[in-house]
Design a protein around this motif. Sequence first.
Motif, mmCIF file in Angstrom:
data_model
loop_
_atom_site.group_PDB
_atom_site.id
_atom_site.type_symbol
_atom_site.label_atom_id
_atom_site.label_comp_id
_atom_site.label_asym_id
_atom_site.label_seq_id
_atom_site.Cartn_x
_atom_site.Cartn_y
_atom_site.Cartn_z
ATOM 1 N N ARG A 12 0.838 -1.172 -0.023
ATOM 2 C CA ARG A 12 0.157 -0.183 0.222
ATOM 3 C C ARG A 12 0.793 1.115 0.000
ATOM 4 O O ARG A 12 0.257 2.491 0.409
ATOM 5 C CB ARG A 12 -1.038 0.037 1.241
ATOM 6 N N GLY A 33 -7.346 7.818 -0.415
ATOM 7 C CA GLY A 33 -6.499 6.672 -0.812
ATOM 8 C C GLY A 33 -4.796 7.048 -0.131
ATOM 9 O O GLY A 33 -3.972 6.218 -0.437
ATOM 10 N N ALA A 34 -4.853 7.921 1.001
ATOM 11 C CA ALA A 34 -3.730 8.528 1.463
ATOM 12 C C ALA A 34 -3.331 7.368 2.426
ATOM 13 O O ALA A 34 -2.141 7.223 2.727
ATOM 14 C CB ALA A 34 -4.028 9.747 2.159
ATOM 15 N N GLY A 35 -4.008 6.583 2.996
ATOM 16 C CA GLY A 35 -3.820 5.488 4.021
ATOM 17 C C GLY A 35 -4.344 5.936 5.508
ATOM 18 O O GLY A 35 -3.937 5.199 6.455
ATOM 19 N N LYS A 36 -5.408 6.739 5.464
ATOM 20 C CA LYS A 36 -5.971 7.105 6.793
ATOM 21 C C LYS A 36 -6.555 5.820 7.457
ATOM 22 O O LYS A 36 -6.396 5.471 8.660
ATOM 23 C CB LYS A 36 -7.105 8.129 6.554
ATOM 24 N N SER A 37 -7.438 5.289 6.738
ATOM 25 C CA SER A 37 -8.199 3.842 7.290
ATOM 26 C C SER A 37 -7.193 2.914 7.581
ATOM 27 O O SER A 37 -7.166 2.059 8.367
ATOM 28 C CB SER A 37 -9.087 3.412 6.109
ATOM 29 N N THR A 38 -6.018 2.743 6.561
ATOM 30 C CA THR A 38 -5.056 1.702 6.869
ATOM 31 C C THR A 38 -4.454 1.850 8.387
ATOM 32 O O THR A 38 -4.285 1.097 8.851
ATOM 33 C CB THR A 38 -4.123 2.024 5.793
HETATM 34 N N1 LIG Z 1 -8.271 -4.291 0.922
HETATM 35 C C1 LIG Z 1 -7.168 -3.521 0.424
HETATM 36 N N2 LIG Z 1 -6.392 -4.320 -0.118
HETATM 37 C C2 LIG Z 1 -5.424 -3.772 -0.757
HETATM 38 N N3 LIG Z 1 -5.246 -2.505 -0.933
HETATM 39 C C3 LIG Z 1 -5.692 -1.634 -0.210
HETATM 40 C C4 LIG Z 1 -6.968 -2.251 0.362
HETATM 41 N N4 LIG Z 1 -7.685 -1.213 0.975
HETATM 42 C C5 LIG Z 1 -6.869 -0.001 0.552
HETATM 43 N N5 LIG Z 1 -5.896 -0.368 -0.041
HETATM 44 C C6 LIG Z 1 -5.070 0.812 -0.712
HETATM 45 O O1 LIG Z 1 -4.251 1.119 0.397
HETATM 46 C C7 LIG Z 1 -4.085 2.609 0.148
HETATM 47 C C8 LIG Z 1 -4.586 3.283 1.364
HETATM 48 O O2 LIG Z 1 -6.016 3.186 1.331
HETATM 49 P P1 LIG Z 1 -6.966 3.707 2.610
HETATM 50 O O3 LIG Z 1 -8.328 3.202 2.373
HETATM 51 O O4 LIG Z 1 -6.084 3.556 3.885
HETATM 52 O O5 LIG Z 1 -7.006 5.301 2.074
HETATM 53 P P2 LIG Z 1 -7.703 6.597 2.886
HETATM 54 O O6 LIG Z 1 -6.932 7.648 3.274
HETATM 55 O O7 LIG Z 1 -8.603 5.788 4.345
HETATM 56 O O8 LIG Z 1 -8.830 6.628 1.878
HETATM 57 P P3 LIG Z 1 -10.490 7.355 1.762
HETATM 58 O O9 LIG Z 1 -10.348 8.677 2.257
HETATM 59 O O10 LIG Z 1 -10.556 7.101 0.398
HETATM 60 O O11 LIG Z 1 -11.153 6.449 2.700
HETATM 61 C C9 LIG Z 1 -4.762 2.893 -1.098
HETATM 62 O O12 LIG Z 1 -3.711 2.795 -1.960
HETATM 63 C C10 LIG Z 1 -5.617 1.662 -1.363
HETATM 64 O O13 LIG Z 1 -5.864 1.577 -2.748
#
Ligand SMILES: Nc1ncnc2c1ncn2[C@@H]1O[C@H](COP(=O)(O)OP(=O)(O)OP(=O)(O)O)[C@@H](O)[C@H]1O
Length: 349
Positions: A12, A33-38
């Motif tokens: 990611r 897609g920045a990685g916040k939920s990650t």
């Molecule tokens: N289940 C998954 N499997 C593989 N890659 C993922 C998965 N979920 C998210 N990603 C990737 O990890 C990166 C971070 O995603 P994440 O969901 O953490 O972003 P976010 O900042 O929470 O985005 P948003 O504001 O759209 O919710 C992105 O490149 C996304 O494509």
Amino acid sequence: MSVRIDAAIAARGFDVSMSLAPGETVAVLGPNGAGKSTLLSVIAGLLRPDTGRGEVDGKVLFDLGPATNTWTAPHRRGTALLAQEPLLFPHLSALDNVAFGPRSAGVPRAAARETARHWLAEVDALDLASRRPGDLSGGQAQRVAVARALAADPEVLLLDEPMAALDIHAAPLLRRLLRRVLAGRRAVVVTHDVLDAYMLADRVIVLEEGRITEEGPVREVLRRPRSRFAAGLAGLNLVAGTVTAAGIRSPEGLEFAGQHDAPLVPGQAGVAAFPPSAVSVFLSEAHGSPRNSFRVRLTDLEPHGDQIRVRAGELAADITPAASADLGLAPGLEAYFVVKAAAVSIYPA
Ligand SMILES: Nc1ncnc2c1ncn2[C@@H]1O[C@H](COP(=O)(O)OP(=O)(O)OP(=O)(O)O)[C@@H](O)[C@H]1O
């Protein structure tokens, strides 16, 4: 530091180090897609980083490396995650949903229900105790979900855009409630809304493409943004470049003169920030100081309050509809943006 997280996930492009002081609430902002939920999933134990270490008050959440392989299961971490959707058990009453955490921790039924009533009262939802989730509005269900998260007595509360699924009437109520319950609590709040950061957090972390691009007290980051994302939130134009004797020179060669309240060293990286309201638009170069006048190609015009926001790529000017009509502005047109040096703040990047 009471909470310390270092985690990397290669697939990611995620590599983040962060900490939380006792009683501190941090807002995490960043584009899709920045990685916040990650980040929240890593702390909650729903996602396993490739490498890294996480700790809460000396308790190891994970320690993963060439020579280490420590992993604490999600339900033993002392974290509670509040998602966008309330995710309540549909077959249980609001009261039993809230009592679920204490019950799972071994608290007897009557005592768990007592705790549940306390937290339902805290979120002004005691009158909803006997209702099933299907009979609650989105805002009511989210309040019950907050009570459920708090009833588990988490050491770290994780909130993933808690207001996102609510309508404009329910969101302010929940925001006020969260402000009350988060005060003095360790929490990480992922949000798209700068108001949440202002209202709920002591500090903000800006995540872009899996990395922290800036962090600091909310006020300071919005007053003096260093990343384009935070500048957008603060409603400011941001030009990054190199400090010169006169101000900032962008990589494209644009020169900005401006104000600075600390000495700047020529050659160091710096930024110029200025509000769109300080930018005037002209069709020829005859106006203003040559340093802060530059040729642009207009990309968009859009209503902005009672003004027209004129965009030229990353830069924006706010002018009156009459001025826009007089100048005959339209996307594709070449024009000059002129910004008063007095309105430009210059500071180190
Ligand atoms: N289940 C998954 N499997 C593989 N890659 C993922 C998965 N979920 C998210 N990603 C990737 O990890 C990166 C971070 O995603 P994440 O969901 O953490 O972003 P976010 O900042 O929470 O985005 P948003 O504001 O759209 O919710 C992105 O490149 C996304 O494509």
